[in-house]
Design a protein around this motif. Structure first.
Motif, PDB file in Angstrom:
ATOM      1  N   PRO A   1      18.352  75.033   6.728  1.00 46.57           N
ATOM      2  CA  PRO A   1      19.891  75.444   6.198  1.00 46.57           C
ATOM      3  C   PRO A   1      20.775  74.584   5.808  1.00 46.57           C
ATOM      4  CG  PRO A   1      19.151  74.578   8.650  1.00 46.57           C
ATOM      5  CD  PRO A   1      18.450  74.668   7.253  1.00 46.57           C
ATOM      6  N   ARG A   2      21.579  75.756   4.578  1.00 43.57           N
ATOM      7  CA  ARG A   2      22.120  74.569   3.463  1.00 43.57           C
ATOM      8  C   ARG A   2      23.915  74.913   3.168  1.00 43.57           C
ATOM      9  NH1 ARG A   2      17.772  76.918   1.140  1.00 43.57           N
ATOM     10  NH2 ARG A   2      16.452  75.123  -0.172  1.00 43.57           N
ATOM     11  N   PRO A   3      25.195  74.182   2.872  1.00 44.10           N
ATOM     12  CA  PRO A   3      25.953  73.952   3.013  1.00 44.10           C
ATOM     13  C   PRO A   3      26.354  75.744   2.412  1.00 44.10           C
ATOM     14  CG  PRO A   3      25.770  72.091   1.973  1.00 44.10           C
ATOM     15  CD  PRO A   3      24.492  72.742   2.444  1.00 44.10           C
ATOM     16  N   ALA A   4      27.060  76.641   3.001  1.00 45.41           N
ATOM     17  CA  ALA A   4      28.265  78.045   2.269  1.00 45.41           C
ATOM     18  C   ALA A   4      28.693  77.164   1.173  1.00 45.41           C
ATOM     19  CB  ALA A   4      28.570  78.805   3.643  1.00 45.41           C
TER      20      ALA A   4
ATOM     21  N   SER B   1      26.430  82.480  -2.295  1.00 48.31           N
ATOM     22  CA  SER B   1      26.380  83.321  -1.811  1.00 48.31           C
ATOM     23  C   SER B   1      26.153  84.481  -2.626  1.00 48.31           C
ATOM     24  CB  SER B   1      27.685  84.216  -1.181  1.00 48.31           C
ATOM     25  OG  SER B   1      27.315  82.845   0.464  1.00 48.31           O
ATOM     26  N   TRP B   2      27.001  84.702  -3.710  1.00 47.01           N
ATOM     27  CA  TRP B   2      27.202  86.077  -5.096  1.00 47.01           C
ATOM     28  C   TRP B   2      25.698  85.841  -5.490  1.00 47.01           C
ATOM     29  CZ3 TRP B   2      29.711  90.059  -5.779  1.00 47.01           C
ATOM     30  CH2 TRP B   2      31.225  89.682  -5.797  1.00 47.01           C
TER      31      TRP B   2
ATOM     32  N   ALA C   1      33.624  76.377   6.307  1.00 51.18           N
ATOM     33  CA  ALA C   1      33.442  76.603   8.149  1.00 51.18           C
ATOM     34  C   ALA C   1      33.297  77.966   8.176  1.00 51.18           C
ATOM     35  CB  ALA C   1      35.009  75.849   8.596  1.00 51.18           C
ATOM     36  N   ALA C   2      34.297  78.840   7.528  1.00 55.35           N
ATOM     37  CA  ALA C   2      33.697  80.354   8.138  1.00 55.35           C
ATOM     38  C   ALA C   2      32.284  80.971   7.496  1.00 55.35           C
ATOM     39  CB  ALA C   2      35.011  81.169   7.647  1.00 55.35           C
ATOM     40  N   GLY C   3      32.149  80.098   6.480  1.00 59.63           N
ATOM     41  CA  GLY C   3      31.121  81.125   5.533  1.00 59.63           C
ATOM     42  C   GLY C   3      29.906  80.103   5.948  1.00 59.63           C
ATOM     43  N   GLU C   4      30.480  78.806   6.633  1.00 62.45           N
ATOM     44  CA  GLU C   4      28.890  78.483   7.217  1.00 62.45           C
ATOM     45  C   GLU C   4      29.011  78.878   8.365  1.00 62.45           C
ATOM     46  OE1 GLU C   4      29.774  73.950   7.366  1.00 62.45           O
ATOM     47  OE2 GLU C   4      29.447  73.886   5.316  1.00 62.45           O
ATOM     48  N   ALA C   5      29.545  79.334   9.169  1.00 61.49           N
ATOM     49  CA  ALA C   5      29.038  79.718  10.218  1.00 61.49           C
ATOM     50  C   ALA C   5      29.146  80.901  10.990  1.00 61.49           C
ATOM     51  CB  ALA C   5      30.641  79.766  11.727  1.00 61.49           C
ATOM     52  N   ALA C   6      29.015  81.705   9.579  1.00 60.07           N
ATOM     53  CA  ALA C   6      28.668  83.621   9.603  1.00 60.07           C
ATOM     54  C   ALA C   6      26.973  83.541   9.328  1.00 60.07           C
ATOM     55  CB  ALA C   6      29.261  84.313   7.951  1.00 60.07           C
ATOM     56  N   ALA C   7      26.796  82.241   8.505  1.00 63.51           N
ATOM     57  CA  ALA C   7      25.168  82.140   7.945  1.00 63.51           C
ATOM     58  C   ALA C   7      24.465  81.270   8.884  1.00 63.51           C
ATOM     59  CB  ALA C   7      24.875  80.617   6.616  1.00 63.51           C
TER      60      ALA C   7
END
Length: 210
Positions: free
Chosen positions: A102-105, A110-111, A27-33
């Motif tokens: 938009p895609r799921p983080a 990310s890497w 959830a944090a990754g998606e919010a940051a993206a």
């Protein structure tokens, strides 16, 4: 029996805490993206025009006068600049479309984006630095190896090459910003799991005699 039940309950609680931690990380990754997506999409599209412009200027760089003919293809550093700009333009186009949707983080995505951003940033930076060194020698020469400056004779060629190098370094700035954004997304959104997810087992450290 009660001891086994307690161990199973503890294991189940640790697994549940790990699942919750993983969901929180996603959830944090998606919010940051979502926060940086508009800026990142713009920055990923910008190098496309800059790289194509730098490549086009360099491809047309040729001058003929009474002293002879010189073209960008006579110098390896300038040819490398053309190839690097072409590769970076293609990468910019692909990643701009990739980022806009938009895609799921996920950690793996990310890497991958982070590593590719690093590779292409260093690629275009190296190409710009090599071409800038050639321009420096063309304008100033090198007395130690008895190379005379050439831009006094082929001034138009040098000015056009300088324009291409300047545009290339503009795209370098964009790629540096993209690397910072991908680094922020990767290292700020995904943290180490909480200690509760590791269970009640302690970490044993071996003590060696002195």
């Amino acid at each position: 029996m009660s001891k086994m039940a307690e161990e199973k309950a503890a294991a189940g609680g640790a697994a549940g805490a790990a699942d919750v931690a993983q969901q929180q990380q996603l959830a944090a990754g998606e919010a940051a993206a979502a926060r940086v997506r508009p800026l990142e999409t713009l920055l990923r599209a910008a190098p496309l025009g800059l790289c194509v412009a730098a490549m086009a200027v360099m491809l047309k760089d040729q001058q003929t006068n009474e002293y002879g003919t010189v073209a960008y293809s006579d110098l390896g550093g300038f040819k490398y600049l053309v190839y690097a700009n072409g590769l970076c333009a293609a990468y910019s186009l692909v990643t701009a479309f990739y980022t806009a949707v938009p895609r799921p983080a996920t950690v793996s995505r990310s890497w991958i984006v982070f590593l590719l951003d690093q590779v292409f940033t260093y690629l275009i930076l190296a190409a710009g630095a090599a071409a800038a060194e050639l321009l420096y020698l063309a304008y100033n020469g090198d007395k130690e190896v008895t190379w005379s400056e050439a831009c006094g004779v082929f001034g138009s060629f040098c000015r056009q090459a300088k324009t291409s190098v300047a545009i290339t370094f503009s795209s370098v700035l964009c790629f540096i910003l993209l690397s910072l954004i991908s680094s922020y997304r990767l290292f700020s959104a995904y943290e180490a799991p909480p200690s509760s997810a590791l269970g009640n087992k302690g970490v044993e450290i071996a003590a060696y005699p002195r």
